[in-house]
Design an enzyme around this catalytic site. Structure first.
Site, mmCIF file in Angstrom:
data_model
loop_
_atom_site.group_PDB
_atom_site.id
_atom_site.type_symbol
_atom_site.label_atom_id
_atom_site.label_comp_id
_atom_site.label_asym_id
_atom_site.label_seq_id
_atom_site.Cartn_x
_atom_site.Cartn_y
_atom_site.Cartn_z
ATOM 1 N N GLY A 1 -37.713 -11.339 16.720
ATOM 2 C CA GLY A 1 -37.784 -12.014 18.048
ATOM 3 C C GLY A 1 -38.060 -11.533 19.096
ATOM 4 N N ARG B 1 -41.355 -13.242 11.709
ATOM 5 C CA ARG B 1 -40.506 -12.728 10.650
ATOM 6 C C ARG B 1 -41.329 -12.823 9.513
ATOM 7 N NH1 ARG B 1 -35.482 -12.535 13.911
ATOM 8 N NH2 ARG B 1 -35.391 -13.975 15.361
ATOM 9 N N ASP C 1 -33.257 -4.904 14.320
ATOM 10 C CA ASP C 1 -32.686 -4.366 12.864
ATOM 11 C C ASP C 1 -33.184 -5.028 11.630
ATOM 12 O OD1 ASP C 1 -31.471 -6.959 12.776
ATOM 13 O OD2 ASP C 1 -29.362 -5.968 12.800
ATOM 14 N N THR D 1 -35.227 -5.768 21.363
ATOM 15 C CA THR D 1 -34.435 -7.024 21.209
ATOM 16 C C THR D 1 -33.523 -7.353 22.160
ATOM 17 O OG1 THR D 1 -32.515 -8.105 19.740
ATOM 18 C CG2 THR D 1 -32.854 -5.658 19.664
ATOM 19 N N ASP E 1 -30.767 -8.703 22.036
ATOM 20 C CA ASP E 1 -29.165 -8.657 21.643
ATOM 21 C C ASP E 1 -28.380 -7.207 21.934
ATOM 22 O OD1 ASP E 1 -29.729 -11.261 20.660
ATOM 23 O OD2 ASP E 1 -30.416 -10.398 18.813
ATOM 24 N N ASP F 1 -27.983 -4.902 20.057
ATOM 25 C CA ASP F 1 -27.126 -4.695 18.930
ATOM 26 C C ASP F 1 -27.444 -3.548 18.213
ATOM 27 O OD1 ASP F 1 -29.215 -5.950 18.108
ATOM 28 O OD2 ASP F 1 -28.304 -7.386 16.861
ATOM 29 N N ARG G 1 -26.709 -13.256 19.336
ATOM 30 C CA ARG G 1 -26.361 -13.299 17.629
ATOM 31 C C ARG G 1 -24.956 -12.776 17.465
ATOM 32 N NH1 ARG G 1 -30.790 -10.612 13.935
ATOM 33 N NH2 ARG G 1 -29.883 -8.984 15.294
#
Lengths: 327, 327, 327, 327
Positions: free
Chosen positions: C15, C76, C107, C130, C132, C134, C176
């Protein structure tokens, strides 16, 4: 009666304005739509003089709609003001087999276009691109709405600090000899006064107004000064006010060139899109040596010399509104 | 002939729109300028029914010019649609010695105003405040320009990710039964297509257009769907397209209520300021049961029922431009 | 000990996130600074598989610092998950004489990098890009700060309309399986509650909190729902609340993909710049199969598999703050 | 050991900064959470001297989280620097039964707090609120992130016009004696050089760098000048450069006070929220005469005189990065 136009060129000239890219994109895409070849000239008239010319495709104008500035680059050309400069320009014009020229710019650029068109019988079509909004023949010029919003956002930020400290701010905005940005951003920013090139508001009027506000405990004041204001710069005026109203805590901000940049607003993009298409369609319909504009929502073509020479007036109504609201 | 107006009230009704605060401020400040008493009614017609009314001063509208929403609050009132509700409202109207009512809102609010004005012979003046731009009698409604810019900024952001991933996005924008936001933000955001309530563009046209783009290696595509589009929601349409063009990587975003908020643009603040002043001046000049608007830069007063009943059309020219530019 | 690196390649994968362009620019410019050749791989791992590779110069990254998305494009890649796909990728890697690979992504992208690095003994360096946030091994990922600000600005707009109508809004944000965007934009937007994937806040807690607010006449409420929330989507949760608190006027907005786009914030540009330089310097210093991050203002290199496998926790302190402030 | 605190007051002092409102809100809401009475003091120390003090409720801080400036107003108090002034302040402090004082401001404000606290044994807790980021004991001050983003957005706009005209711009940013805003907005805006108070970069270095760029046909250049730069103002430096590099088309913009305003970023709101809660909790836990900050993501309390006297250094690493990237 259709003109025999097969190949057109487009350039941006003079001070850049947000939406110029959107206008170039519209010229390119509508040219392709009408099966014309379209060329980009870089750095304004200098690029025509120096042969800095390149064919453009739909792909060339991908992802530029939202961008400030002009990817064709811009300049004020001294050489194009000379007969020799224009002769070189015409040589390149013919060498590239061009049939017509679209000029995106302001009055200086249009004056050059006018001379060139008459000297060499070249169909020229002007698109008004300037933040100053100082061209007759169109209600709005490309970039003006964005500049007003940029100025308003800056004034909003200055208002935060003016209110927090109960200060008097003088904010100088662009617009050259015209007060359009000043009056609109002034109404929009809630200014207590706007000092415009077009009005003979004296320092005394301003001082009376500020005194009246002070007596009614108005917490913060913002005065907009148009760069063309005859009373002097924002710094000059602030200094004069300070000598008479020394209880005010005064600050000055000159917004400067950030007013020329930024992603164009919806209005500017739509206006640029309409005018770009109308420029190409005007040329195809035999228009020459005209500026395309939007007046009362309709596309109109005005002889370039008329658009340049007529002085566009600030809406008196707007100034009246501004006075009522700044009580 | 001057009307005998001494005390006016103002309310905001229906869906909120950026610039409503600027309009209330203009009503309040011009009332003070003309030595009128001015009252704010909270929560739309419900506040009139419940007596939620308060006198406003210049100070009451400090620092609201730049704020979205409406500090008077808004609501859609079911009770005001009943005879009993309006009777209560009139009782409060008289109890507060009010002479006239300014209603800022859209067509639903104006219909209520129209009935109330006729039942009780109350001078009512409407100010068009809705992001939908769906009222005749004015070129633009308050909030519309801001909503278009909010939608454009969102589309610009979506374009970043659409381009990075070569995706097809369906973006649903507001506008109820009108496609104004869709067509303007579509041109402004460089959409490949706009699906409007006003046009019978079928899925097949859309698919042909997307196929043509795919064959010319157009990297990303954004389709704008107006919420009133008869083909279905953005999700519905995306699903239909997916069945026929399964090689597209498709995403959907429904912009939603963020289009109603935010600091109003310069245009919306200036429009709201003009209309607020013109509303008060209209009442002073004996206007009643009219909506004030700006048409071709001039203030005009249109009978409310006419403003509500006439369907305002999308500029066919704009839609034509959009088609040319999305090749 | 210096590694013998002469030629590096950079790609963006997964993304897209605002600031990826700034990171690519920093990789390119620091490569040139250290006299390395630098290549751009388009469309993530697919570009490596398909040989979509091009040498980059300082000029290639002009004017991209401020732009959202990634000009290298992203994807992706399913093929890179296969042994055959990675074999093709390695063939192109060698064919271009590349010595090392910089991967900007999240990731999923790093897991691929890890496998590739081990299979073919290729030095790989990951840069966390990202929205996110995360990934362990860095306090912040590139794009996260921008996404939080985009969400906050949207919530501010929604607040305008929530306040004007005294409504309850459910706003769904991205992230996410992680609640970072939700908790930060929730504190920043003044949300009454944030429903995160990491916490087992039940519907009952939420309802009690909303009831308490209603009894103290809290005018508007915004509840943030993280997309990974186990209670369901914003629509699901809104429906459940409605059945128990039917006096609330409820609306739902799913912010969607606009959170991925936009011009990166100062923090994201500075972070991307630091990490891009540190990636190149890390490779030159013999780092391999690590992710570069910033922890407590210092650059650190963490083995990729550790960065991917460790679950980064929401700061409990932040969640505690959020609860105190939403009383 | 818990302190016996029942009633606290909060004021904002010195130059305003975006996020001060968010900090006041957090102080008020966490006070209510901990069952304390909380009072707002208007106009900084002058309000304490003049008794301009008012109890605040949760409602008092509704809808201020997103607003720039400070609704408590701010000022630099000359009177508080005198023994007499502080005596009056203490009289009001006792008259209102206050137990502790939270001061949101910068070093000047903290120095005053320190003296007051020692003279009258009043528990004082400082929250760092200044755009300059020049306080030790915290990684970031409230308002700094917003100011950096405001500067970056302005530089982005200036970049549009710099690129379109191939100009050299000198942009002066705020920061008093510290170069934090300059170095961060410089990296973020892609500046070719940043002239900071902390570094002795001479005009000659700058000229060499500009010459090198010119020879590699770098199209536009932006040089950031910190207001505390010892080489002079942006205008001074531009004039010096012009004498040696007259082929550059040079412009100057001084960003000015707009850097102080605007809606705070997510980071500033979250930081202000954390610090506001931590201030109240610190007082409850017996902290006195300390400044609360966030260092490496943890809340820390630093003696005020230490926070004020220690000079916080620009991250050398950042400056190094800036040099590499501006090749």
């Amino acid at each position: 009666m259709k003109a025999n136009i097969k190949k057109i060129a487009v350039l941006t000239s003079g001070g850049d304005a947000p939406g110029m890219n959107a206008a170039v994109r519209a010229v390119v895409r509508s040219s392709v739509y009408y099966n014309l070849d379209v060329y980009g000239i870089y750095k304004g008239y200098d690029g025509l003089i120096n042969g800095d010319i390149e064919q453009l495709q739909v792909r060339s104008v991908s992802n530029i709609l939202s961008r400030g500035g002009t990817f064709l680059l811009s300049a004020r050309s001294d050489e194009f003001r000379t007969k020799e400069g224009r002769a070189k320009a015409y040589k390149n014009f013919k060498a590239n087999d061009l049939d017509a020229l679209v000029v995106i710019g302001g009055d200086g650029s249009f004056t050059g276009a006018d001379v060139f068109s008459q000297e060499y019988d070249v169909p020229v079509l002007g698109i008004p691109g300037t933040i100053d909004n100082d061209l007759a023949g169109t209600d709005f010029t490309i970039g003006y709405d964005t500049a007003c919003n940029t100025a308003t956002e800056a004034i909003d930020k200055i208002r935060d600090t003016a209110s927090s400290h109960e200060r008097l701010f003088f904010v100088e905005v662009m617009g050259r000899d015209a007060g359009f940005i000043a009056v609109n951003s002034g109404i929009s920013g809630g200014a207590v006064a706007m000092l415009l090139p077009e009005h003979n508001w004296g320092i005394d009027d301003l001082i009376r107004r500020l005194q009246r506000g002070a007596s009614s405990e108005k917490a913060s004041n913002i005065v907009i000064v148009a760069e063309g204001c005859k009373l002097g710069s924002a710094y000059d005026i602030a200094a004069k006010v300070k000598t008479q109203l020394d209880y005010f805590d005064i600050r000055v901000t000159v917004l400067g060139h950030l007013q020329r940049g930024g992603s164009p607003t919806t209005s500017d993009r739509v206006l640029a899109s309409r005018l770009g298409v109308a420029a190409v369609e005007g040329l195809l319909n035999g228009q020459s040596n005209v500026m395309v504009g939007v007046v009362n929502s309709n596309v109109v073509y005005t002889p370039i010399n008329e658009a340049v020479k007529t002085i566009k007036k600030i809406d008196a109504e707007e100034f009246r509104i501004a006075k009522i609201l700044s009580i």
